[in-house]
Design an enzyme around this catalytic site. Structure first.
Site, PDB file in Angstrom:
ATOM      1  N   PHE A 247       5.103 -32.806 -19.796  1.00 64.35           N
ATOM      2  CA  PHE A 247       6.561 -32.643 -19.749  1.00 64.35           C
ATOM      3  C   PHE A 247       7.253 -33.316 -20.936  1.00 64.35           C
ATOM      4  CE2 PHE A 247       7.516 -32.168 -14.896  1.00 64.35           C
ATOM      5  CZ  PHE A 247       7.431 -30.795 -15.022  1.00 64.35           C
ATOM      6  N   GLU A 248       8.420 -32.778 -21.310  1.00 65.35           N
ATOM      7  CA  GLU A 248       9.335 -33.403 -22.282  1.00 65.35           C
ATOM      8  C   GLU A 248       8.657 -33.723 -23.617  1.00 65.35           C
ATOM      9  OE1 GLU A 248      11.878 -32.843 -20.996  1.00 65.35           O
ATOM     10  OE2 GLU A 248      12.086 -33.521 -18.946  1.00 65.35           O
ATOM     11  N   GLY A 249       7.795 -32.829 -24.045  1.00 65.39           N
ATOM     12  CA  GLY A 249       7.011 -33.073 -25.253  1.00 65.39           C
ATOM     13  C   GLY A 249       5.734 -33.781 -24.864  1.00 65.39           C
TER      14      GLY A 249
END
Length: 593
Positions: A404-406
């Protein structure tokens, strides 16, 4: 560098300068309002959401939507939304508190974060007044749910390579969108989609797309490893006509929205990881007390104690990092004039100052909860592998956090770039390196302090850690210069060092304040956790430095030998310290400080 002269904190300076303990926010600084928010969110989770976990995990999306609306009624969705648009406009510490509190049920937590975090913040920070008035009140109330649509089948980490296109229609009043988005959280029931597309296939931009738009189609629900209670679908755009007024921000500036919003997503993910870490510790220590082997509770065995203590120490470090970072952002925001029309854009700029710390928090948090969940399964033994026990579900749920999120890999590559971009220029880094090399030549090496405080040695470790980092990054910049981006293993090693230093300093700063307030006796377990964490982290940093240098500069090995943390470690017995921490855990049956 003078350790006795604290300077005002700004991004990344923790790698090069001493930080004054009084300059940072710690959980012990929570106000009465902060505690009320925590209690309200925790009560909602305990009374409403957690008891319905089985229904959530069995895809009762109607119930999930109802819980989002209840959260809206309680004000849990409006922390980051201005009062003028129906929100509460709370500080970032409050936002982290909410993220921590709702983490007990991961599927609900991710649904809520996808809505009230990355799904709404693009409009909060980049929407115009008309867009904010139209959408934000419903988002804050939970009557309109959002989804963030960036990832595509062929572009994940490389977000700028998206293939979704937008073309201005002949009437000049609409954009026509075509493309596909994948792994979109909340897609099954979202009312508002934040969609990224390239105008004319070139200009990366963001759009607000409403659910009933003709040509917007949904794929089937993904059959996921974990977070099975969340809705995750693909979004298909076939000649979707979007009013030009739904362009979010400026055409061609969508990358500013995407990447700045991800910084907040990373911090919220860290807060959620913190809350879930505390939950797993409570589950694990209670099980370890109840389960007996050889007529003894598991909690009495030293190897189990070691696991429980490590889980608590990592969580203490994470908690210190999360609220320190939120406090830093709040300090920036408090310096802004709240009235000018430029306030929101200035707020975004101030918050984005800590992109480096956001990546540091995200990587440390996601790997902390992964380790804690894994150890919890081990403590449960065979039962931890069965669906009868919650820990099996949590173990599956948290695996996605490192993606997630990079991904953690891309965040590890971002950290050195942020350091060079915002903290120290390559020339300054080379100058620091040259000064340290002179120290090596003159054999002027730091000796362990003879101080009386229980934390003097740990302060010394942090100073040594900084010097190790400066040697490593200085050597890397000197050798590779502009090509350092291609040396991914070195970049990852430098990132790991930066993460550990931020964690070491955060835990030391907090414990220092706790000792000042409570005295060493009452803060004994905080002191013990700080001693263990700083010592073990320092050993890792030493090894990482040697890996970066790779036998290439003999003078550096001379200096590293002189700075060996073992020389400063007299009196540290991590086995005994961890047993003491674990005994206290068993007594309280929950996370301790």
């Amino acid at each position: 560098m003078n350790e006795s002269n604290p300077t005002p904190f700004s991004t990344g300076k923790f790698l090069f300068e001493y930080t004054n303990p009084e300059a940072v926010f710690i959980p012990e600084d929570f106000t009465d309002e902060h505690r009320m928010i925590m209690e309200s969110a925790a009560e909602f989770m305990e009374q409403e959401v957690v008891p319905a976990e089985a229904r959530i995990e069995n895809h009762d999306y109607g119930l999930l939507v109802e819980f989002i609306r209840q959260a809206g009624e309680l004000g849990l969705l409006g922390a980051d939304i201005p009062e003028a648009y129906g929100g509460l406009e709370l500080d970032k510490v409050s936002s982290m508190i909410i993220g921590e509190a709702v983490a007990k049920q991961p599927s609900f937590s991710i649904t809520m974060s996808g809505h009230a975090g990355i799904g709404s913040l693009p409009i909060v920070f980049f929407g115009n007044d008309k867009q904010k008035r139209k959408y934000l009140p419903g988002i804050a109330a939970g009557t309109q749910i959002t989804a963030y649509c960036l990832t595509e089948p062929s572009s994940g980490t490389d977000a700028l390579s998206i293939g979704t296109t937008a073309k201005l229609a002949e009437d000049g009043q609409h954009y026509v969108l075509n493309g596909q988005k994948q792994f979109i959280t909340n897609a099954g029931f979202a009312d508002i989609f934040i969609v990224y597309a390239k105008i004319d296939g070139k200009h990366f931009s963001a759009f607000i797309v409403e659910r009933d738009t003709e040509g917007l189609l949904l794929g089937t629900e993904e059959n996921k490893m974990g977070l099975r209670g969340t809705s995750t679908r693909s979004i298909i755009l076939e000649d979707c006509r979007i009013p030009t007024e739904n362009l979010l921000g400026e055409a061609g500036k969508g990358h500013l929205i995407a990447f700045n919003i991800l910084n907040f997503g990373r911090l919220k993910l860290a807060a959620g990881s913190l809350g879930l870490s505390k939950e797993v510790i409570s589950i694990s220590v209670k099980y370890a007390k109840e389960r007996k082997q050889f007529n003894q509770p598991l909690s009495s065995f030293p190897l189990i104690k070691n696991k429980l203590a490590d889980m608590n120490i990592l969580t203490y470090a994470l908690e210190s990092m999360v609220y320190r970072t939120a406090g830093l952002i709040d300090q920036q925001l408090q310096a802004l004039d709240p009235h000018p029309q430029t306030y929101v854009s200035e707020m975004m700029k101030a918050a984005s100052e800590y992109a480096l710390e956001a990546s540091v928090n995200k990587v440390f948090a996601s790997e902390t909860i992964q380790h804690i969940a894994d150890e919890a399964v081990q403590i449960h033994g065979g039962y931890g592998y069965t669906k009868e026990y919650r820990i099996e579900q949590i173990y599956r749920d948290v695996r996605i956090f490192r993606i997630f999120e990079g991904t953690n890999e891309i965040n590890r590559l971002l950290i050195p770039k942020q350091i060079i971009k915002k903290v120290r220029t390559p020339l300054q880094i080379a100058d620091d390196f040259a000064k340290l090399m002179k120290e090596a030549a003159a054999l002027k090496h730091p000796e362990a302090p003879a101080g009386t405080s229980a934390l003097d040695r740990e302060k010394h470790f942090i100073m040594l850690a900084r010097k190790h980092f400066q040697l490593a990054i200085g050597h890397a910049i000197t050798k590779y210069a502009e090509e350092i981006d291609s040396q991914q293993e070195i970049a990852a090693a430098l990132s790991e060092m930066a993460i550990l230093i931020y964690a070491m300093e955060s835990i030391w700063l907090r414990t220092n304040r706790r000792v000042d307030r409570l005295g060493e006796e009452k803060a004994v377990h905080s002191v013990q956790m700080t001693q263990v964490f700083c010592y073990e982290s320092m050993i890792k940093i030493r090894d990482l430095t040697e890996n970066v240098i790779m036998n290439e500069v003999p003078e550096l090995y001379t200096m590293l030998s002189a700075m060996n943390p073992i020389r400063s470690a007299a009196g540290i017995n991590t086995f005994l310290l961890k047993r003491s921490i674990a005994d206290r855990l068993a007594e309280k049956e929950k996370y301790i400080v």
